[in-house]
Design a protein around this motif. Structure first.
Motif, PDB file in Angstrom:
ATOM      1  N   LEU A  44      43.905  53.241  34.101  1.00 31.79           N
ATOM      2  CA  LEU A  44      42.487  53.166  33.761  1.00 31.79           C
ATOM      3  C   LEU A  44      42.206  52.318  32.522  1.00 31.79           C
ATOM      4  N   ILE A  45      42.923  52.583  31.437  1.00 27.99           N
ATOM      5  CA  ILE A  45      42.661  51.832  30.208  1.00 27.99           C
ATOM      6  C   ILE A  45      42.946  50.337  30.387  1.00 27.99           C
ATOM      7  N   PRO A  46      44.129  49.933  30.917  1.00 21.72           N
ATOM      8  CA  PRO A  46      44.359  48.488  31.107  1.00 21.72           C
ATOM      9  C   PRO A  46      43.403  47.857  32.116  1.00 21.72           C
ATOM     10  N   PRO A  55      34.704  40.063  33.669  1.00 23.98           N
ATOM     11  CA  PRO A  55      34.007  40.807  34.721  1.00 23.98           C
ATOM     12  C   PRO A  55      34.076  40.149  36.093  1.00 23.98           C
ATOM     13  N   ALA A  56      34.414  38.867  36.157  1.00 24.50           N
ATOM     14  CA  ALA A  56      34.504  38.173  37.437  1.00 24.50           C
ATOM     15  C   ALA A  56      35.650  38.709  38.290  1.00 24.50           C
ATOM     16  N   ILE A  57      36.581  39.415  37.673  1.00 25.68           N
ATOM     17  CA  ILE A  57      37.709  39.999  38.415  1.00 25.68           C
ATOM     18  C   ILE A  57      37.206  40.955  39.487  1.00 25.68           C
ATOM     19  N   THR A  62      41.701  40.653  45.921  1.00 24.25           N
ATOM     20  CA  THR A  62      43.159  40.477  45.846  1.00 24.25           C
ATOM     21  C   THR A  62      43.646  40.604  44.406  1.00 24.25           C
ATOM     22  N   GLU A  63      42.865  40.125  43.456  1.00 29.32           N
ATOM     23  CA  GLU A  63      43.241  40.249  42.048  1.00 29.32           C
ATOM     24  C   GLU A  63      43.201  41.710  41.601  1.00 29.32           C
ATOM     25  N   ILE A  64      42.228  42.446  42.096  1.00 31.91           N
ATOM     26  CA  ILE A  64      42.141  43.877  41.778  1.00 31.91           C
ATOM     27  C   ILE A  64      43.359  44.608  42.340  1.00 31.91           C
ATOM     28  N   GLN A  65      43.734  44.288  43.575  1.00 34.33           N
ATOM     29  CA  GLN A  65      44.905  44.923  44.182  1.00 34.33           C
ATOM     30  C   GLN A  65      46.172  44.606  43.395  1.00 34.33           C
ATOM     31  N   LYS A  66      46.334  43.373  42.968  1.00 32.30           N
ATOM     32  CA  LYS A  66      47.508  42.990  42.180  1.00 32.30           C
ATOM     33  C   LYS A  66      47.554  43.754  40.858  1.00 32.30           C
ATOM     34  N   MET A  67      46.396  43.862  40.201  1.00 29.02           N
ATOM     35  CA  MET A  67      46.341  44.581  38.927  1.00 29.02           C
ATOM     36  C   MET A  67      46.695  46.051  39.105  1.00 29.02           C
ATOM     37  N   ILE A  68      46.125  46.673  40.133  1.00 26.69           N
ATOM     38  CA  ILE A  68      46.377  48.094  40.351  1.00 26.69           C
ATOM     39  C   ILE A  68      47.846  48.330  40.672  1.00 26.69           C
ATOM     40  N   LEU A  69      48.435  47.496  41.528  1.00 27.89           N
ATOM     41  CA  LEU A  69      49.859  47.651  41.841  1.00 27.89           C
ATOM     42  C   LEU A  69      50.727  47.456  40.609  1.00 27.89           C
TER      43      LEU A  69
END
Length: 146
Positions: A44-46, A55-57, A62-69
């Motif tokens: 959550l914090i990162p 905010p464009a993320i 796909t970028e959100i999925q990469k970050m979460i993984l």
């Protein structure tokens, strides 16, 4: 509480014997607290920090999925580390409640993608079984692993 968690790790590969309700639920509570701290600290914090800087993320799935993984790695590692000890604790708890320990395999149903819905039902069944009171040794048939 601490004694139950230490016992959890000392008996990590002990699928025989019994574990009482307090032993089971203290470990469950501590693991939920550790998981919550890991989710807040590593996901959550990162995640919100990155979103606040860019905010464009939020428009790029796909970028959100990469970050979460990427951020979920510590949580997945913790889950793998406690997998076998948690399964052995579940088996011991079911044996203590007078229920055949094989019911503990309901927690593994979610590993088969088609059966994910049944994993939810299996989790509820396991929670109900884990809440059952201790049965004295002579009343259970499952104390001895053959």
């Amino acid at each position: 509480m601490i004694k139950a968690y230490i016992d959890f790790w000392n008996r990590a590969f002990d699928f025989s014997g019994r574990s009482t309700r307090p032993d089971y639920w203290w470990v469950y509570l501590i693991n939920v607290i550790i998981s919550t701290i890991l989710v807040v600290g590593f996901v959550l914090i990162p995640f919100f920090s990155n979103v606040s800087h860019n905010p464009a993320i939020l428009n790029d799935s796909t970028e959100i999925q990469k970050m979460i993984l990427k951020y979920m790695s510590p949580i997945m590692i913790f889950g793998l580390i406690i997998l076998i000890p948690q399964l052995s604790l579940q088996f011991r708890r079911l044996r203590d409640a007078g229920i055949h320990p094989a019911w503990g395999l309901l927690s593994c149903i979610g590993l088969v993608p088609i059966l994910t819905f049944f994993s939810f039902i299996g989790s509820i069944v396991l929670i109900v079984m884990s809440c059952q009171p201790t049965k004295p040794a002579p009343e259970t048939l499952f104390d001895k692993v053959e």
